[in-house]
Design an enzyme around this catalytic site. Structure first.
Site, PDB file in Angstrom:
ATOM      1  N   TYR A 142     -13.585   2.323 -10.951  1.00 48.49           N
ATOM      2  CA  TYR A 142     -13.130   1.605 -11.979  1.00 48.49           C
ATOM      3  C   TYR A 142     -14.539   1.468 -12.885  1.00 48.49           C
ATOM      4  CZ  TYR A 142      -8.497   2.495 -11.478  1.00 48.49           C
ATOM      5  OH  TYR A 142      -7.563   3.501 -10.493  1.00 48.49           O
ATOM      6  N   LYS A 188     -10.794   7.400   2.480  1.00 47.97           N
ATOM      7  CA  LYS A 188     -10.282   8.993   2.744  1.00 47.97           C
ATOM      8  C   LYS A 188     -11.985   9.699   2.957  1.00 47.97           C
ATOM      9  CE  LYS A 188      -8.183  13.354   1.172  1.00 47.97           C
ATOM     10  NZ  LYS A 188      -7.702  13.457   1.689  1.00 47.97           N
ATOM     11  N   ASP A 220      -3.431  10.133   1.780  1.00 51.89           N
ATOM     12  CA  ASP A 220      -2.852  10.642   1.807  1.00 51.89           C
ATOM     13  C   ASP A 220      -2.339  10.849   2.162  1.00 51.89           C
ATOM     14  OD1 ASP A 220      -4.841  12.307   3.307  1.00 51.89           O
ATOM     15  OD2 ASP A 220      -4.918  13.921   2.939  1.00 51.89           O
ATOM     16  N   ASP A 244      -4.674   0.334  -6.848  1.00 49.03           N
ATOM     17  CA  ASP A 244      -3.644   1.048  -8.057  1.00 49.03           C
ATOM     18  C   ASP A 244      -2.391   1.806  -7.061  1.00 49.03           C
ATOM     19  OD1 ASP A 244      -3.463   0.242 -10.181  1.00 49.03           O
ATOM     20  OD2 ASP A 244      -4.833   1.118 -11.504  1.00 49.03           O
ATOM     21  N   ASP A 248       1.354   0.287  -6.644  1.00 49.62           N
ATOM     22  CA  ASP A 248       2.338   0.491  -7.646  1.00 49.62           C
ATOM     23  C   ASP A 248       3.513   1.180  -6.488  1.00 49.62           C
ATOM     24  OD1 ASP A 248       1.897  -0.417  -9.283  1.00 49.62           O
ATOM     25  OD2 ASP A 248       1.975   1.058 -11.092  1.00 49.62           O
TER      26      ASP A 248
END
Ligand code: NAD
Length: 354
Positions: A142, A188, A220, A244, A248
């Protein structure tokens, strides 16, 4: 008697309604635990734009830095959506986080047994879930440079330095030490170099916490495991973008967005806020659920090392839910009586002072 200076940033929409209830509960607990709060209000978001033409005035940052902790409501709303980006309420919150160095976001997903039916997952899958996501908040893709976009090509850069990874990993291991002593570091590393470094540094940091078990999981797989068997997790440690998304996802295990608190820490002063936004669709109607904000106040007390007071709030919420009181968002889940925002706050305050 110990006095804590609390910066109160109510913000917009339902912000003022829900923060007022958290203050009500904090006052009730303070009396019982022999502590004292000095609440000082500052403007943030749209309400600050209206007065100062600035969503995060210097006075607000100064006031926060001068406090022991920050209690935050929510910001934003359609009234300010058309303003230029730097004047929008959301920019105010980003500026505040950055100015205060709040690099670690902690989001617990706590299930209340009384509300297992509110989740979209089966009760047997979620009953007993008690996990926390520790997300790096001020680095990663980000914020990474270079970033670029034209009509045919666009890119962002995912960067983590050793120092950034060490800092957030320490937060996660310290959190796990206080809980069930397991950290699942999510990355990852089968594809990304940045994740390879992440993994190496997390393993080094883990050596300082021999009591805490460390496992690594690809993002994943973590997304799948969270839904398959969320009880396997204690602390999930991850970077900005993965955190992020996963936080959620984890929040939906609980059932209502109105129940989830968060803490942003790492700088001089911690900030505590519900994970939801300003809910302009229900603002001013007295139907917002104040529990996420009241739980955020409980996290704030934990952070201030007032554990007994923090537990008193959690127990009180549990009791009020067990007694069947629900705000409108939870009205279809084993409700005996539907109450307003303010009535819910009063019930929790009353129970907390017993
Ligand atoms: P939202 O979280 O405000 O609302 C989503 C839905 O959940 C709405 O239907 C709302 O009524 C409901 N809801 C939210 N909190 C609730 C509560 N406590 N009790 C009962 N129902 C609740 O998200 P949105 O509608 O996408 O965004 C509204 C505004 O909030 C936008 O301006 C957005 O930028 C802002 N926002 C702010 C923050 C923050 O302050 N940290 C976070 C997210 C969104």
């Amino acid at each position: 008697m110990k006095t804590y200076k609390i910066a109160v940033l109510k913000g917009d929409g339902i912000g003022p309604e829900i923060v007022d209830e958290a203050i009500k509960v904090l006052d009730a607990v303070a009396e019982k635990e022999g502590i004292n709060f000095e609440f000082n209000e500052y403007l943030i978001g749209g309400s600050a734009v209206d007065v100062f033409d600035n969503p995060c005035p210097d006075e607000t940052i100064k006031g926060c830095l001068n406090s022991d902790a920050i209690l935050f409501g929510s910001i934003g709303g359609p009234k300010w959506d058309k303003l230029p980006k730097e004047k929008r309420p959301e920019s105010g919150l980003l500026k505040l986080r950055k100015s205060l160095g709040l690099f670690a976001n902690i989001r617990p997903a706590i299930i209340f047994d009384e509300l297992v039916n509110a989740s979209t997952l089966k009760p047997e899958v979620i009953k007993g879930v008690d996990l926390t996501v520790v997300r790096e908040l001020t680095g990663g893709i980000y914020f990474g440079e270079p970033r670029y976009k034209d009509d045919n090509k666009a890119y962002n850069t995912m960067i983590y330095t050793r120092e950034e990874i060490e800092k957030i990993a320490h937060v996660a291991f310290k959190e796990a030490s206080k809980r069930n002593k397991k950290v699942t570091s999510v990355d990852k590393a089968n594809v990304l170099e940045v994740s390879e470094l992440w993994r190496e540094v997390v393993e080094e940091v883990a050596k300082n916490y021999p009591d805490v078990e460390l496992e690594h999981m690809y993002v994943d797989n973590a997304a799948m495991q969270l839904i398959r068997d969320p009880k396997q997790f204690d602390v999930i440690l991850t970077g900005n973008i993965f955190g992020d998304i996963l936080s959620d996802e984890a929040s939906m295990i609980v059932g209502s967005i109105g129940l989830l608190p968060s803490a942003s820490i790492g700088g001089k002063v911690g900030l505590f806020e519900p994970i939801h936004g300003s809910a302009p669709d229900i603002a001013g109607q007295g139907i917002a659920n104040p529990i996420a904000t009241i739980l955020s106040a409980s996290m704030m007390l934990d952070y201030l090392d007032e554990k007994k007071a923090a537990d008193r709030i959690k127990k009180s919420i549990k009791k009020v839910l067990a007694d069947g009181y629900r705000t409108k968002d939870l009205s279809s889940f084993d409700a005996k009586e539907i109450v307003t925002t303010s009535e819910m706050g009063s019930l929790i305050a009353e129970n907390a002072s017993n």
